[in-house]
Design an enzyme around this catalytic site. Sequence first.
Site, mmCIF file in Angstrom:
data_model
loop_
_atom_site.group_PDB
_atom_site.id
_atom_site.type_symbol
_atom_site.label_atom_id
_atom_site.label_comp_id
_atom_site.label_asym_id
_atom_site.label_seq_id
_atom_site.Cartn_x
_atom_site.Cartn_y
_atom_site.Cartn_z
ATOM 1 N N GLY A 1 0.850 -1.187 0.000
ATOM 2 C CA GLY A 1 0.000 0.000 0.000
ATOM 3 C C GLY A 1 0.881 1.230 0.000
ATOM 4 O O GLY A 1 1.974 1.227 -0.554
ATOM 5 N N CYS A 2 0.422 2.265 0.645
ATOM 6 C CA CYS A 2 1.153 3.529 0.684
ATOM 7 C C CYS A 2 2.557 3.322 1.245
ATOM 8 O O CYS A 2 2.726 2.806 2.346
ATOM 9 C CB CYS A 2 0.389 4.530 1.533
ATOM 10 S SG CYS A 2 1.246 6.097 1.742
#
Length: 174
Positions: free
Chosen positions: A9-10
């Site tokens: 993810g981020c």
Amino acid sequence: MEKATFAGGCFWCMVKPFDTWDGVHKVTSGYMGGHVINPTYEQVKKGDTGHLEVVQIEFDPNIFSYEQLLEIYWMQIDPTDDGGQFHDRGESYKTAIFYHSKMQKELAESAKQQLAESGRFKKPIVTKILPAETFYIAEDYHQDYYKKESEHYKEDRAISGRDEFIQQHWENNK
């Protein structure tokens, strides 16, 4: 020195968990897995370059093993979510382990299988295990974001749902 590359993810949220261990020399935010040369954050974020946001970790395997890195990795993500991670949705936020050697591939596959068989998650593990490709370093302002922009990092992480997920699936299930 060896390299490990993880998409979770981020990338802002994926640096800190790896950054403080003895034997981990550097954690760099970047992009991997796509078809555009030297992609920008804006291009990757749109989701049409094929890249994932990743962290590339340079580590000394004599001090901190790849298995230990895998253990930390699994505890940072929702490995059952194929649409992104937490509040970050889309192709660039999917999870993957990019292996740099046959041994890393085997260890990653074994760890994934063990996690799937553990019963910790009710849905199937969808995190892909892929060969490492060209790593493109993200823009400077993304590097060590949790240190440089600590207040914004804390706010973003607080609303993401990541910490609640980790607590529910790992800290409450030891």
